[in-house]
Design an enzyme around this catalytic site. Structure first.
Site, mmCIF file in Angstrom:
data_model
loop_
_atom_site.group_PDB
_atom_site.id
_atom_site.type_symbol
_atom_site.label_atom_id
_atom_site.label_comp_id
_atom_site.label_asym_id
_atom_site.label_seq_id
_atom_site.Cartn_x
_atom_site.Cartn_y
_atom_site.Cartn_z
ATOM 1 N N LYS A 142 0.739 -1.157 -0.157
ATOM 2 C CA LYS A 142 0.176 -0.037 -0.087
ATOM 3 C C LYS A 142 0.913 1.251 0.093
ATOM 4 O O LYS A 142 1.988 1.358 0.594
ATOM 5 C CB LYS A 142 -0.854 -0.013 1.202
ATOM 6 C CG LYS A 142 -1.754 1.037 1.457
ATOM 7 C CD LYS A 142 -3.257 0.741 0.850
ATOM 8 C CE LYS A 142 -4.323 1.787 0.900
ATOM 9 N NZ LYS A 142 -3.810 2.761 -0.134
ATOM 10 N N LYS A 197 5.954 2.583 8.037
ATOM 11 C CA LYS A 197 5.070 3.381 8.467
ATOM 12 C C LYS A 197 3.802 2.390 8.912
ATOM 13 O O LYS A 197 3.068 2.688 9.999
ATOM 14 C CB LYS A 197 4.343 4.433 7.524
ATOM 15 C CG LYS A 197 3.586 5.396 7.972
ATOM 16 C CD LYS A 197 2.754 6.122 6.937
ATOM 17 C CE LYS A 197 3.945 6.975 6.042
ATOM 18 N NZ LYS A 197 3.132 7.581 4.923
ATOM 19 N N LYS A 254 4.997 2.582 -3.358
ATOM 20 C CA LYS A 254 4.663 3.826 -3.866
ATOM 21 C C LYS A 254 4.709 3.870 -5.349
ATOM 22 O O LYS A 254 5.582 3.092 -5.907
ATOM 23 C CB LYS A 254 5.761 4.758 -2.914
ATOM 24 C CG LYS A 254 5.239 6.215 -3.125
ATOM 25 C CD LYS A 254 4.416 6.458 -1.960
ATOM 26 C CE LYS A 254 4.034 7.849 -1.446
ATOM 27 N NZ LYS A 254 3.494 7.997 -0.033
ATOM 28 N N TYR A 283 -7.148 21.786 12.542
ATOM 29 C CA TYR A 283 -7.510 21.387 13.854
ATOM 30 C C TYR A 283 -6.705 21.723 14.607
ATOM 31 O O TYR A 283 -7.071 21.988 15.953
ATOM 32 C CB TYR A 283 -7.270 19.933 13.440
ATOM 33 C CG TYR A 283 -8.059 19.103 12.656
ATOM 34 C CD1 TYR A 283 -9.238 18.996 12.704
ATOM 35 C CD2 TYR A 283 -7.404 18.284 11.713
ATOM 36 C CE1 TYR A 283 -10.266 18.633 11.858
ATOM 37 C CE2 TYR A 283 -8.252 17.771 10.602
ATOM 38 C CZ TYR A 283 -9.626 17.813 10.843
ATOM 39 O OH TYR A 283 -10.365 17.338 9.829
ATOM 40 N N SER A 295 -7.363 5.093 5.077
ATOM 41 C CA SER A 295 -7.186 4.003 3.732
ATOM 42 C C SER A 295 -7.497 2.707 4.097
ATOM 43 O O SER A 295 -8.298 2.066 3.570
ATOM 44 C CB SER A 295 -5.771 4.170 3.100
ATOM 45 O OG SER A 295 -5.569 5.158 2.287
ATOM 46 N N LYS A 333 -14.088 -1.134 4.257
ATOM 47 C CA LYS A 333 -15.469 -0.662 3.857
ATOM 48 C C LYS A 333 -15.830 -1.355 2.407
ATOM 49 O O LYS A 333 -16.637 -1.894 2.103
ATOM 50 C CB LYS A 333 -15.593 0.695 3.897
ATOM 51 C CG LYS A 333 -16.897 1.050 3.179
ATOM 52 C CD LYS A 333 -16.826 2.730 3.426
ATOM 53 C CE LYS A 333 -18.244 3.150 2.587
ATOM 54 N NZ LYS A 333 -18.325 4.833 2.784
ATOM 55 N N SER A 383 -21.067 0.671 4.380
ATOM 56 C CA SER A 383 -20.521 1.548 5.040
ATOM 57 C C SER A 383 -20.672 1.422 6.430
ATOM 58 O O SER A 383 -21.334 0.815 7.091
ATOM 59 C CB SER A 383 -21.254 2.839 4.708
ATOM 60 O OG SER A 383 -22.566 2.915 5.193
HETATM 61 N N1 GLU Z 1 0.151 8.914 0.572
HETATM 62 C C1 GLU Z 1 -0.228 8.868 1.764
HETATM 63 C C2 GLU Z 1 0.962 8.688 2.544
HETATM 64 O O1 GLU Z 1 2.250 8.996 2.256
HETATM 65 C C3 GLU Z 1 -1.296 7.675 1.916
HETATM 66 C C4 GLU Z 1 -0.909 6.222 1.437
HETATM 67 C C5 GLU Z 1 -2.210 5.384 1.321
HETATM 68 O O2 GLU Z 1 -3.448 5.784 1.929
HETATM 69 O O3 GLU Z 1 -2.058 4.186 0.979
HETATM 70 O O4 GLU Z 1 1.077 7.951 3.548
#
Ligand code: GLU
Length: 531
Positions: free
Chosen positions: A123, A147, A159, A295, A416, A422, A428
């Site tokens: 992802k 991450k 990516k 925020y 995400s 979902k 939903s």
């Molecule tokens: N581009 C975002 C990031 O760097 C979101 C990545 C995602 O939702 O898969 O974390």
């Protein structure tokens, strides 16, 4: 001069800790903490290996406790897992033709990198930017791996990027580029709910995600019930989830909120806990920076300045982030001419004395020279990879608390993940149970009132205004926001714990990498490494 100081500190094993039980940072990375312009991928590799020097003994101990391997075999296994975890699985580079609206032909270069497939799907977003290259997508894919693991999101890391300046293309051209990019990914098995799931990143948004899902559903995914989960960050109508657009900025805010209210951490940087009388500067007022600003401002933080690529704003009385966001939307994405703020040079704002600096632009913006001049107490990294290792040394020496990218910008991928769930559930959040939950609570209050009446106590039991509001306003957005707060809270606490366990002081970046490494290590150990 700064780099010389950094070199000295590094040689002396100063701010960056040297190997405890002999794990050595690979030779080709040893100069990175003294380099003021390293390759982005090498920079991420360095952060990874540096964290390994600290946690490798703990990984060995883990295997000692969980396996019966001989000393030699155990060492081989640790070394093997670490080597796999630090390497990039595969990177695709491809080029395709585009006919411009004036009839000219152009060749567009594009990438998708899958850094880790220890969990599937992998992802990460797709960015459109002229400078995108193979090193950049590999670095960003690696950051996604760590991450996701750091935040307990069960995905590998990936990516993508297209090397174009989107401002130079019409919407129709961008649509053709996006559709062709998706087709190429589909042909090469680089997209799909169980394989690799892109999302928005720099210069892409729900619009591009809609084109991606549509292209996928009409081609490779036509027979796939879960095709909508091939990409996240979609508009709501196309299967998106409420709260995804603002998720990364909200996550930045949540991370700041947690740390700024922690007396122990605030004592380390001599800052009064809480948001009262706090000030902030935002570098990069795109999607992430603007929502983080909104925020923070809602909680009373005064935004003194905004650093943008086309214009930099300053207002000692505070800039209203929400108004600026609306203004920007109406003015073709530009903050130029925003009423009530003075347009100044970048240096006038970037080095302003503030409590919080949100860096939400792109990678490598905090160099050692910038780090030496900053006048803030906390830096929240909304961008991926904004701080060079050589600048990280300076920030730590200056007692500035950095909430690292792995932690601070995990809100986007966290939501995400909710969107992905979902789509797989085909319903939903809250659709089945919000009304039931509301009715149950009303029945509960009623039941308490009746029971009291039976005991001859005459009291009216009703919801407090807060509880009534909560029940009447319950929505998918509330569920997603609560889930995000829960997930970010856990990640922050895990990173804090890791910093304490390994006596890392203010070095939350290493703590975040260690949190991720320990998780991925267990997965590799349990699943096995090689066929
Ligand atoms: N581009 C975002 C990031 O760097 C979101 C990545 C995602 O939702 O898969 O974390």
């Amino acid at each position: 001069m700064l780099l010389n100081a950094c070199k000295k500190a590094f040689r002396a094993g100063g701010v960056f800790r040297m190997s405890v039980r002999g794990y050595e940072i690979p030779e080709y990375l040893q100069s990175i903490p003294c380099d003021d312009n390293p390759s982005f991928y090498r920079m991420v590799e360095y952060f990874y290996h540096h964290a390994v020097t600290v946690c490798e003994p703990a990984l060995e101990d883990y295997l000692k406790r969980h396996t019966h391997l001989s000393d030699r075999k155990r060492k081989q296994r640790v070394a093997g897992i670490l080597r796999v975890m630090g390497s990039c699985n595969s990177t695709l580079q491809f080029e395709f033709p585009l006919q411009r609206k004036n009839g000219e032909y152009e060749v567009v270069r594009a990438y998708r990198s899958q850094h880790s497939v220890h969990r599937l799907p992998c992802k990460g977003g797709i960015r459109y930017a002229p400078g995108v290259d193979i090193e950049e997508v590999k670095a960003l894919a690696a950051l996604m791996t760590y991450k996701n693991a750091c935040s307990n999101i069960p995905f590998g890391g990936a990516k993508g990027g297209v090397a174009i300046d989107p401002k130079q293309y019409s919407v129709a051209e961008l649509q053709r580029i996006t559709r062709r990019y998706t087709l190429e990914l589909a042909k090469k098995n680089y997209i799909g709910a169980g394989i690799d799931v892109p999302a928005p990143d720099v210069n892409t948004s729900g619009r591009e995600m809609s084109w991606i899902v549509d292209t996928y559903i009409k081609t490779l995914g036509f027979n796939d019930l879960n095709a909508a989960a091939c990409v996240t960050g979609k508009p709501i109508n196309g299967g998106g989830v409420h709260g995804r657009v603002e998720a990364t900025g909200r996550g930045v805010f949540i991370a700041i909120d947690i740390f700024i209210h922690d007396p122990q951490w605030m004592k380390l940087i001599n800052l009064e806990p809480g948001f009262k009388n706090k000030t902030c500067v935002i570098e990069g007022f795109g999607n992430v920076g603007s929502y983080a600003g909104v925020y923070l401002q809602e909680r009373g933080v005064k935004i003194l300045g905004v650093v943008e690529y086309d214009c930099t704003l300053k207002n000692p009385d505070g800039i209203n982030a929400k108004d600026l966001l609306d203004y920007k939307a109406k003015n073709k994405g530009s903050v130029k001419g925003f009423p009530g703020a003075r347009e100044v040079g970048k240096d006038d704002v970037m080095y302003e004395q503030v409590d919080i600096l949100v860096v939400a632009a792109v990678e490598k913006t905090i160099t050692p020279a910038v780090a030496a001049k900053l006048n803030c107490k906390i830096i929240a990294e909304g961008a991926n990879g904004p701080t060079l290792p050589s600048a990280d040394v300076v920030l730590q020496q200056r007692g500035i608390l950095v909430l690292p990218d792995l932690l601070a910008n995990a809100g986007g991928v966290t939501v995400s993940y909710f969107e992905f769930l979902k789509n797989l559930n085909h319903v939903s959040f809250g659709k089945l149970n919000i009304k039931f939950w509301r009715d149950t609570n009303v029945a509960l209050l009623d039941s308490v009132e009746r029971s009291l009446k039976e005991a001859k106590i005459d009291a009216k039991i009703g919801p407090t205004p807060f509880f009534a509001d909560m029940m009447s306003e319950a929505s998918e957005l509330n569920i997603v926001t609560a889930g995000l707060e829960f997930s970010m809270g856990n990640a922050c606490r895990n990173v804090m714990r890791s910093a304490q366990t390994h006596s890392l002081g203010l070095d939350l970046r290493t703590a975040a990498y260690i949190t991720a490494i320990e998780k991925i290590f267990v997965t590799y150990d349990e699943h096995g490494l090689a066929l």
